[in-house]
Scaffold this motif. Structure first.
Motif, PDB file in Angstrom:
ATOM      1  N   ALA A   1      -8.877   2.978   3.755  1.00 54.18           N
ATOM      2  CA  ALA A   1      -9.399   3.885   2.728  1.00 54.18           C
ATOM      3  C   ALA A   1      -9.922   5.177   3.351  1.00 54.18           C
ATOM      4  O   ALA A   1      -9.739   6.266   2.811  1.00 54.18           O
TER       5      ALA A   1
ATOM      6  N   ASP B   1      -0.150  -2.358   8.070  1.00 54.67           N
ATOM      7  CA  ASP B   1       0.244  -2.799   6.723  1.00 54.67           C
ATOM      8  C   ASP B   1       1.700  -2.449   6.438  1.00 54.67           C
ATOM      9  O   ASP B   1       2.424  -3.234   5.812  1.00 54.67           O
TER      10      ASP B   1
ATOM     11  N   THR C   1      -6.142  -4.814  -1.383  1.00 54.98           N
ATOM     12  CA  THR C   1      -6.557  -3.580  -0.717  1.00 54.98           C
ATOM     13  C   THR C   1      -5.941  -3.414   0.665  1.00 54.98           C
ATOM     14  O   THR C   1      -6.053  -2.341   1.257  1.00 54.98           O
ATOM     15  N   ILE C   2      -5.346  -4.468   1.192  1.00 55.06           N
ATOM     16  CA  ILE C   2      -4.592  -4.389   2.452  1.00 55.06           C
ATOM     17  C   ILE C   2      -3.399  -5.338   2.345  1.00 55.06           C
ATOM     18  O   ILE C   2      -3.364  -6.200   1.460  1.00 55.06           O
ATOM     19  N   ASP C   3      -2.458  -5.163   3.263  1.00 57.71           N
ATOM     20  CA  ASP C   3      -1.248  -5.997   3.215  1.00 57.71           C
ATOM     21  C   ASP C   3      -1.193  -7.058   4.316  1.00 57.71           C
ATOM     22  O   ASP C   3      -0.270  -7.879   4.324  1.00 57.71           O
TER      23      ASP C   3
ATOM     24  N   VAL D   1     -16.670  -8.190  -0.446  1.00 63.13           N
ATOM     25  CA  VAL D   1     -16.530  -7.115  -1.437  1.00 63.13           C
ATOM     26  C   VAL D   1     -17.486  -5.970  -1.091  1.00 63.13           C
ATOM     27  O   VAL D   1     -17.083  -4.804  -0.985  1.00 63.13           O
TER      28      VAL D   1
ATOM     29  N   PRO E   1      -4.799   0.669  -1.875  1.00 66.17           N
ATOM     30  CA  PRO E   1      -5.953   0.824  -0.985  1.00 66.17           C
ATOM     31  C   PRO E   1      -7.182   1.278  -1.782  1.00 66.17           C
ATOM     32  O   PRO E   1      -7.044   1.893  -2.841  1.00 66.17           O
ATOM     33  N   MET E   2      -8.350   0.952  -1.262  1.00 69.84           N
ATOM     34  CA  MET E   2      -9.586   1.186  -2.026  1.00 69.84           C
ATOM     35  C   MET E   2      -9.705   2.604  -2.566  1.00 69.84           C
ATOM     36  O   MET E   2     -10.152   2.796  -3.694  1.00 69.84           O
TER      37      MET E   2
ATOM     38  N   ALA F   1      -9.621  -9.740  -4.067  1.00 70.26           N
ATOM     39  CA  ALA F   1     -10.902  -9.839  -4.793  1.00 70.26           C
ATOM     40  C   ALA F   1     -11.707  -8.562  -4.592  1.00 70.26           C
ATOM     41  O   ALA F   1     -12.434  -8.125  -5.495  1.00 70.26           O
ATOM     42  N   VAL F   2     -11.570  -7.953  -3.424  1.00 72.44           N
ATOM     43  CA  VAL F   2     -12.243  -6.673  -3.167  1.00 72.44           C
ATOM     44  C   VAL F   2     -11.775  -5.634  -4.188  1.00 72.44           C
ATOM     45  O   VAL F   2     -12.582  -4.983  -4.860  1.00 72.44           O
TER      46      VAL F   2
ATOM     47  N   ALA G   1      -8.432 -10.441   0.036  1.00 77.07           N
ATOM     48  CA  ALA G   1      -8.011  -9.033   0.129  1.00 77.07           C
ATOM     49  C   ALA G   1      -7.916  -8.402  -1.259  1.00 77.07           C
ATOM     50  O   ALA G   1      -8.128  -7.197  -1.417  1.00 77.07           O
TER      51      ALA G   1
ATOM     52  N   ASP H   1      -4.960 -13.593   0.730  1.00 72.40           N
ATOM     53  CA  ASP H   1      -4.800 -12.498  -0.222  1.00 72.40           C
ATOM     54  C   ASP H   1      -5.726 -12.641  -1.428  1.00 72.40           C
ATOM     55  O   ASP H   1      -5.953 -11.665  -2.148  1.00 72.40           O
TER      56      ASP H   1
ATOM     57  N   LEU I   1       0.839  -1.199   0.000  1.00 72.45           N
ATOM     58  CA  LEU I   1       0.000   0.000   0.000  1.00 72.45           C
ATOM     59  C   LEU I   1       0.874   1.250   0.000  1.00 72.45           C
ATOM     60  O   LEU I   1       0.572   2.233  -0.662  1.00 72.45           O
TER      61      LEU I   1
ATOM     62  N   ILE J   1     -10.741  -8.354   6.975  1.00 72.05           N
ATOM     63  CA  ILE J   1     -10.153  -7.793   5.755  1.00 72.05           C
ATOM     64  C   ILE J   1     -10.997  -6.609   5.278  1.00 72.05           C
ATOM     65  O   ILE J   1     -10.477  -5.524   4.999  1.00 72.05           O
TER      66      ILE J   1
ATOM     67  N   ARG K   1       8.146  -7.918   4.862  1.00 69.40           N
ATOM     68  CA  ARG K   1       8.165  -8.644   3.593  1.00 69.40           C
ATOM     69  C   ARG K   1       9.415  -8.251   2.797  1.00 69.40           C
ATOM     70  O   ARG K   1      10.098  -9.099   2.235  1.00 69.40           O
TER      71      ARG K   1
END
Lengths: 570, 570
Positions: B519, B529, A458-460, B472, A431-432, A471-472, A469, A466, A393, B511, B536
């Protein structure tokens, strides 16, 4: 790590070919090109209705079809290609040991020999455009030609709609639920001519290499149904042809519209033979992966001749689209210096390393016109890669990402000058509230070329989940205008997806794509939901299972908790 | 159906109480009310950093805490309630056999007796407001009083932020990622006074029955972090107290901010004792379910006295919020006639049946002021139910739904006249492009009362995966301003969720809620995140697992595919 018992891939493959319950394959025939026969899946409901849905599973689920992975699928496009008479067979590039990674002394020469023998029946004489000819769908479209591929796509996008009348006819409801296409222009009736216009304008891509005659044509474009891509890759130690083909068939069973073969390491060339000859869907690759293998994994040793040779090698095999990271320019690399997660695209980091070591401009950028010349001779489509996509993000929508995106827009125009079909890859992690800007920038700078995004996540903080996360983000960007969604599996960031992960990733992305189609108001998209809801209201349990994206799971979840007969009549 | 072997619930409960890996519970103390100690989960990273996150798991994960489900949790709010000196203990309503469904001859009287014996240690003398007093958080807030509950909430929403400095400080990044709150007004620093103002204005609810002193206060409001609710229900044949408590503890472990007990059938009252006395989170119920049991399941036989008695029964036990379907008015019922899926809310269909049979206005509507009088004596909050929520995309945003929503807005004003805290329930099944209208209508008609939605599901064709199809919609409507998201499990529409389904539903909704927080730009939301992404980038695998929403799954997915040590150093 204990080696798990080797799964019986031939039997898994047979399983993956089993028709869905209460389903049979039906075909819609072309009128302009009689050889066109578009597959659909027809679901028989208990009340006598028959619902038909889009079908990506290829001949594998056709009645009476026996998969012989050693001879490959029927070449349904061969007569169309012949009729155009603008291609020619030729000897092709001479195979080299390095094609399968045999650069150094190889301890498994025998093994490779055995694997190659399995693909002996899959060798085809390659074709290319005759001198002075262009054989891309864009070329035909611009000349006003409606190809069989275009008619196929039009019929496929239309599907059958007669059954939908049972669910329509309520004017109040139709007005209330009317889609919001957000600038997409979706016609009520999809004609071959309309498909041609979309391809001519570059707003749609029909990935269809002339050396992949086995594929059932499909289109990727903002005004078409949202598509889904699944990535597969070779196993570290492949057990053979069934294993690789099974992954492919399994993916298309669960709705993959295209499949990317991201194999690395050994046996890349041979694996690709297995996949392509048995693939009813377009196959994409990232050629830089194989080129890197050819130079022993040393990015600095990459060169244009090696890359060029790899493009020809893969084009001759029939790869339908190439991810080419030509927009990652030398001056953009310093823009990533303050990033949280640097360059996470594998192709991107390979090329960045090359650029930095030599302090030279990316050779994919400097040789872009020559790449176009190769692709147009086979109708390989571009998927212009986003080597600088954000890996967190933190790095979303930064200057590095958008500088590359603008460059992809410039390259799109060059590709179109060569009449090469082109789509644009997108992120990643966003992010969204920053997703719309990705779509806006792509629309602004890429001239309507289809957008093809990975998620976005949309998030980590959801490793292991995931697929959800992302699919959103995928559903949202699909609604906003993205043409194809590259799936993310539950193993993202953690390891290599297994068979179940592939399925989970695909279902999550079919949900996202369908949610987008419904929101955009694609004609007929919602009728499938209506049929499900009606079955739900009438307690037709079997119909609910069979209409679902995954009938097996729905049925087993239901049976698990409720006594079978009582519950189904409840 | 074969009876599965009875799971060892005591051992499952112990498992659910295990602290998360590398985590320990820490507390932030109040300054205004020294007894306030707000729990947080501190995650120790391998680089010496300590990340703290919101913690819903209650004392169960505290070091040295031993759950004794037969005596219940410590009554942490008791001193606060005593200090207010506006409540009094009283004999309470006399228990009746019918409270546990013993209306008819019961074959399991012995069994029930045994179950009741288990809860003997959980019986408390109920309290209520003294004559002429109001004991709601809204009442105090309107008088300018900052209660310990409000200070607790303020500190909980703030969390600890010192560790976040390691991830901030880049002005370009902060500007680029700045949230889009879409009209929510989110302060940088959350003070007890600000919480008080939000509660006074009705924009936030702190569900906190005076008879549930065990709970750790939390707030639900558009300007607060988005919350998640999990539904649980009794088993057909309960094995005892551990089983019911285990479900609750399991839910809070995976992030449930509140839990609704949707038990039906036998043992409702006794089950509720088990749950409430062991619940660190607010508990909601749908009282009409129990009222219906009391009249033998015959909706027509419901009456105001029976319902009223049920409200008092549950208020005395300590239920924190009631779903009350008072907005489902008689004239709205014909509006559902042309729907595809009619009335799908269980409470809604019960009341619709009553209204139609008697052809009278809904007794919850006609007695609404009396209901308010009961709720204010215990500080039970309203969750005004959407009995006419759509059960399919087809029925989304129709006049029946929105007529009820407008009525809920009217009722909100009546509730607020009685100083009863109030939130508004929402759908359901809504395609993406119609979600914003739901939020807009709620904001327009409900005067800022928090919105609490079920999903919404964005498509209907994903049985077995409705947690994803609805995550979603939940993420989107959370971003738009919904304060709490009621989860959906993979078993939705199919059967009763088991332990794994509950977890899967919760993770999907964490999530969604976190994506919404990021957002909206909730201060500090993204730092979690950032910590993950940094781990990571630096290949700190253990930190990635431990920072994830589900460390166990992330770790197992990773270990499953890669040789342990090599991969973790890769």
């Amino acid at each position: 790590m204990n080696a798990p018992e080797k799964p019986p891939f031939a039997s898994l493959l047979a399983q993956a070919c089993t028709p869905f319950p209460a389903s049979r394959k039906v075909h819609v025939s072309g009128t302009r090109h009689p050889g066109v026969a578009v597959p659909l899946r027809e679901i028989a409901l208990s009340n006598g209705e028959r619902v038909t849905v889009y079908d990506t599973s290829g001949p594998y689920t056709a009645p009476g079809f026996t998969a012989d992975v050693r001879t490959g699928l029927p070449a349904l496009r061969a007569p169309w290609l012949d009729a155009r008479a603008d291609t020619e067979p030729y000897a092709g590039r001479a195979p080299q040991a390095v094609d399968d990674g045999d650069r150094r002394d190889t301890p498994d020469a025998e093994r490779l020999q055995a694997l190659r023998q399995q693909v002996a029946g899959l060798q085809r004489t390659p074709r290319r455009a005759r001198a002075g000819q262009c054989v891309t769908q864009m070329h035909y479209a611009r000349r006003g030609i409606v190809t069989p591929e275009m008619e196929f796509v039009a019929l496929r996008e239309m599907g059958r709609r007669e059954w939908m009348q049972a669910y329509g006819g309520d004017a109040e409801r139709e007005a209330r639920l009317r889609g919001d296409a957000r600038g997409a222009r979706i016609p009520d009736v999809i004609t071959p001519e309309w498909v041609r216009d979309e391809v001519a304008a570059g707003r749609a891509v029909i990935p269809a290499n002339i050396n992949h005659p086995e594929l059932e044509p499909m289109a990727i474009g903002r005004n078409f149904r949202v598509k889904v891509n699944a990535n597969i890759g070779n196993s570290a130690v492949s057990s053979g042809i069934e294993e690789e083909v099974e992954k492919l068939v399994w993916s298309t069973r669960w709705g993959a519209d295209t499949v990317m073969d991201l194999s690395t390491g050994r046996h890349i060339h041979t694996t690709r033979d297995w996949i392509l000859r048995n693939a009813p869907v377009p196959i994409g690759t990232v050629p830089i992966y194989q080129a890197l293998e050819k130079v022993g994994g040393v990015a600095e040793d990459l060169s244009w001749p090696i890359f060029r040779d790899t493009l020809i090698e893969q084009a001759e095999q029939g790869v339908d689209y190439f991810t080419i990271h030509a927009g990652l320019r030398l001056p953009f690399i310093p823009l990533t210096a303050r990033r949280r997660t640097g360059i996470v695209s594998r192709g991107g980091s390979i090329l960045a390393k090359w650029c930095i070591t030599h302090h030279r401009e990316n050779f994919l950028y400097t040789h872009f016109a020559e790449i176009c010349e190769i692709l147009r001779a086979y109708d390989v489509s571009f998927s212009l890669g986003d080597g600088l996509r954000p890996g967190s993000l933190s790095d979303a929508n930064d200057e590095a990402q958008f500088a590359e995106l603008r460059t992809l827009g410039e390259l799109t125009q060059i590709a179109w000058q060569h009449e090469v079909q082109t789509m644009i890859e997108g992120p990643g992690h966003v992010p969204m509230h920053l997703i719309q800007a990705n779509m806006d920038e792509q629309l602004k700078h890429c001239h309507g070329a289809p957008f093809y995004t990975l998620g976005p996540l949309t998030i980590d903080i959801a490793p292991g989940y995931d697929h959800i996360a992302s699919a959103v983000g995928a559903a949202m960007i699909g609604w906003m205008g993205t043409a194809m969604l590259c799936y993310v599996t539950p193993k993202e960031h953690l390891g290599l997806p297994n068979r179940e992960d592939v399925k989970q990733g695909l279902i999550a992305y079919k949900i996202a794509a369908h949610a987008a189609d419904v929101a955009k108001g694609h004609p007929g998209a919602r009728a499938h939901d209506d049929a499900m809801s009606q079955a739900r209201f009438e307690f037709r349990w079997e119909d609910q299972f069979n209409l679902g994206l995954d009938p097996d799971t729905a049925r087993s979840f239901h049976d698990e908790t409720l006594p079978k007969d009582a519950a189904k009549q409840a």
